[in-house]
Enzyme design. Structure first.
Site, PDB file in Angstrom:
ATOM      1  N   ASP A  56       0.852  -1.207   0.000  1.00 42.43           N
ATOM      2  CA  ASP A  56       0.000   0.000   0.000  1.00 42.43           C
ATOM      3  C   ASP A  56       0.882   1.249   0.000  1.00 42.43           C
ATOM      4  OD1 ASP A  56      -0.876   0.436   3.536  1.00 42.43           O
ATOM      5  OD2 ASP A  56       0.948  -0.391   2.610  1.00 42.43           O
TER       6      ASP A  56
ATOM      7  N   ASP B  47       7.453   3.576   3.043  1.00 43.09           N
ATOM      8  CA  ASP B  47       8.286   2.421   3.364  1.00 43.09           C
ATOM      9  C   ASP B  47       8.028   1.256   2.426  1.00 43.09           C
ATOM     10  OD1 ASP B  47       5.790   2.484   4.706  1.00 43.09           O
ATOM     11  OD2 ASP B  47       6.447   1.032   6.169  1.00 43.09           O
ATOM     12  N   ASP B  48       6.799   1.178   1.890  1.00 42.59           N
ATOM     13  CA  ASP B  48       6.503   0.152   0.878  1.00 42.59           C
ATOM     14  C   ASP B  48       7.400   0.331  -0.351  1.00 42.59           C
ATOM     15  OD1 ASP B  48       3.867   1.097   2.293  1.00 42.59           O
ATOM     16  OD2 ASP B  48       3.445  -0.955   1.665  1.00 42.59           O
TER      17      ASP B  48
ATOM     18  N   ASN C 220      -2.558   2.626   3.411  1.00 39.91           N
ATOM     19  CA  ASN C 220      -1.998   3.974   3.639  1.00 39.91           C
ATOM     20  C   ASN C 220      -2.793   5.028   2.879  1.00 39.91           C
ATOM     21  OD1 ASN C 220       0.166   3.357   5.324  1.00 39.91           O
ATOM     22  ND2 ASN C 220       1.438   2.727   3.589  1.00 39.91           N
TER      23      ASN C 220
ATOM     24  N   THR D 232       2.819  -5.965   2.721  1.00 40.55           N
ATOM     25  CA  THR D 232       3.331  -4.880   3.572  1.00 40.55           C
ATOM     26  C   THR D 232       2.238  -3.848   3.846  1.00 40.55           C
ATOM     27  OG1 THR D 232       4.115  -3.633   1.643  1.00 40.55           O
ATOM     28  CG2 THR D 232       5.681  -5.162   2.702  1.00 40.55           C
TER      29      THR D 232
ATOM     30  N   ASN E  18       0.255   1.476  16.939  1.00 40.04           N
ATOM     31  CA  ASN E  18       0.559   2.836  16.455  1.00 40.04           C
ATOM     32  C   ASN E  18      -0.680   3.550  15.916  1.00 40.04           C
ATOM     33  OD1 ASN E  18       0.220   1.457  14.069  1.00 40.04           O
ATOM     34  ND2 ASN E  18       2.221   1.991  13.204  1.00 40.04           N
TER      35      ASN E  18
ATOM     36  N   GLU F 121      -1.575  -2.151  15.588  1.00 37.29           N
ATOM     37  CA  GLU F 121      -0.734  -1.569  14.538  1.00 37.29           C
ATOM     38  C   GLU F 121      -1.613  -1.300  13.319  1.00 37.29           C
ATOM     39  OE1 GLU F 121      -0.062  -3.513  11.623  1.00 37.29           O
ATOM     40  OE2 GLU F 121       1.012  -1.809  10.773  1.00 37.29           O
ATOM     41  N   PHE F 122      -1.221  -0.371  12.453  1.00 27.62           N
ATOM     42  CA  PHE F 122      -2.087   0.121  11.390  1.00 27.62           C
ATOM     43  C   PHE F 122      -2.575  -0.981  10.447  1.00 27.62           C
ATOM     44  CE2 PHE F 122      -3.960   3.089   8.528  1.00 27.62           C
ATOM     45  CZ  PHE F 122      -3.724   2.595   7.259  1.00 27.62           C
ATOM     46  N   ASN F 123      -1.673  -1.810   9.906  1.00 31.25           N
ATOM     47  CA  ASN F 123      -2.097  -2.836   8.940  1.00 31.25           C
ATOM     48  C   ASN F 123      -3.045  -3.838   9.588  1.00 31.25           C
ATOM     49  OD1 ASN F 123      -0.547  -1.742   6.869  1.00 31.25           O
ATOM     50  ND2 ASN F 123       1.236  -3.000   7.365  1.00 31.25           N
TER      51      ASN F 123
ATOM     52  N   HIS G 227       9.523   0.501   8.228  1.00 28.64           N
ATOM     53  CA  HIS G 227       8.920  -0.796   8.548  1.00 28.64           C
ATOM     54  C   HIS G 227       9.073  -1.856   7.429  1.00 28.64           C
ATOM     55  CE1 HIS G 227       6.568   1.507  11.586  1.00 28.64           C
ATOM     56  NE2 HIS G 227       6.300   2.344  10.620  1.00 28.64           N
ATOM     57  N   ASP G 228       8.525  -1.575   6.277  1.00 27.29           N
ATOM     58  CA  ASP G 228       8.217  -2.621   5.305  1.00 27.29           C
ATOM     59  C   ASP G 228       9.409  -3.385   4.726  1.00 27.29           C
ATOM     60  OD1 ASP G 228       5.374  -0.785   3.953  1.00 27.29           O
ATOM     61  OD2 ASP G 228       5.541  -2.146   5.650  1.00 27.29           O
TER      62      ASP G 228
HETATM   63  O1  RIB Z   1       2.293   0.386  10.823  1.00 29.42           O
HETATM   64  C1  RIB Z   1       3.214   0.464   9.764  1.00 29.42           C
HETATM   65  C2  RIB Z   1       2.650  -0.110   8.507  1.00 29.42           C
HETATM   66  O2  RIB Z   1       1.485   0.604   8.126  1.00 29.42           O
HETATM   67  C3  RIB Z   1       3.591   0.012   7.300  1.00 29.42           C
HETATM   68  O3  RIB Z   1       3.345  -1.035   6.411  1.00 29.42           O
HETATM   69  C4  RIB Z   1       3.180   1.301   6.670  1.00 29.42           C
HETATM   70  O4  RIB Z   1       3.499   1.350   5.268  1.00 29.42           O
HETATM   71  C5  RIB Z   1       1.695   1.267   6.884  1.00 29.42           C
HETATM   72  O5  RIB Z   1       1.144   0.468   5.838  1.00 29.42           O
HETATM   73 CA    CA Z   2       2.810  -0.524   4.046  1.00 27.25          CA
END
Ligand code: RIB
Ligand code: CA
Length: 310
Positions: A10, A14-15, A39, A124, A158, A164-166, A239-240
């Site tokens: 997404d 970082d992807d 994202n 990711t 986060n 966490e977001f994903n 992160h990714d």
């Molecule tokens: O929490 C971090 C993740 O969420 C990473 O993959 C970032 O790209 C977002 O997708």
């Molecule tokens: Ca990502």
């Protein structure tokens, strides 16, 4: 022999670095890129995946559009980190790489069917596409080598204190993928927060001196600026690409076998990846979890990848 992988992403700052590392590292064969809403909205993450390949001169890697939202609940793009177009900072060039006519699940299924060996899936973003794949094609589970996912956390979240977001974006997808029995690796915030984009790292990327390096440096500066505001982290966590680094060079991080369960109904904890590191519940292990990063080794892989691209 290089490990064949499909990145499901997404982009997302970082992807982009995960895509670049996969395209550049000799131990990886990047078969395809699929996109998912996370994202940003699917039109942004798909456009941005094509931009990532255009900037770096990555050609011949099919890119297919995936799910525009989670299995349940509403999409909430992480614009406070990635910006309104999910790739804030640099001016984005018009992509010169095409979009595959197939959707993400169809492309993944075709590649799994055609591959002479099992393929590693590297999501990711939210696990929505992977969940759809394992539900629609149970006959292909044997062609999935493993799933190496950036998401979740053995510690805190986060996007909420626990999620966490994903994971938060599509917790139902996590449950579906875990229940499928596929070999599952989680690269969570517990390790990704060790990959801090220090000023020294940003300077190393910029010093490569190429178009990809300049674009990547702008991405890192933007990403660190939003992380400083959002999480008081002026050196944001990249992160990714840890997922790809772990596949390319397993010595880059330590891992443990453990049990992960995802919270689906908690008022305050939905999306939490409950990781039973000390086996309190005596449930069968169902995941490998990345724990400690060899930070210098990781950043050398990132800088080397940037230098290997256009
Ligand atoms: O929490 C971090 C993740 O969420 C990473 O993959 C970032 O790209 C977002 O997708
Ligand atoms: Ca990502």
């Amino acid at each position: 022999m290089a490990t064949p992988i499909i990145i499901d992403c997404d982009p997302g700052h970082d992807d982009v670095f995960a895509i670049w590392l996969a395209a550049a590292h000799p131990a990886i064969q990047l078969l395809a890129i699929t996109t998912v809403a996370g994202n940003g909205r699917i039109e942004h993450t798909t456009f941005n995946a094509r931009v990532a390949c255009t900037v770096a001169g990555i050609q011949g890697v099919p890119i297919a559009r995936g799910a525009d939202g989670p299995i349940a609940g509403a999409l909430r793009p992480a614009d406070w980190i990635h910006g309104a177009n999910a790739l804030g900072g640099p001016e984005l060039p018009e992509p010169t790489v095409p979009l595959d006519e197939r959707d993400a699940v169809t492309l993944m299924a075709d590649l799994l069917s055609d591959s002479p060996v099992p393929v590693t899936l590297v999501p990711t973003g939210p696990l929505t596409n992977i969940a759809h794949l394992v539900q629609a094609h149970p006959e292909l589970l044997g062609k999935i080598e493993r799933v190496v996912w950036m998401g979740g956390s053995t510690t805190r979240g986060n996007v909420t204190p626990y999620a966490e977001f994903n994971a938060y974006t599509d917790p139902e997808a996590i449950a579906i993928v875990l229940d499928s029995g596929v070999d599952f690796t989680m690269v969570g915030l517990n390790i990704s927060h060790q990959a801090l984009i220090t000023r020294e790292v940003r300077d190393r990327v910029r010093a490569v001196g190429t178009r990809t390096a300049a674009f990547g440096h702008e991405l890192l500066e933007f990403f660190c600026s939003t992380y400083e505001v959002a999480e008081q982290m002026p050196d944001g966590p990249l992160h990714d690409p840890i997922t790809v680094a772990l596949i390319a060079d397993p010595a880059v991080a330590t891992t443990v076998r453990t049990r992960i369960d995802v919270e689906l109904t908690g008022t305050e904890t939905r999306g939490a990846t409950s990781t039973d590191l000390i086996d309190i519940l005596k449930r069968p292990a169902n995941a490998t979890v990345a724990m400690d990063l060899d930070v210098d080794r990781f950043w050398s892989m990132i800088v080397d990848a940037v230098a290997a691209l256009d």
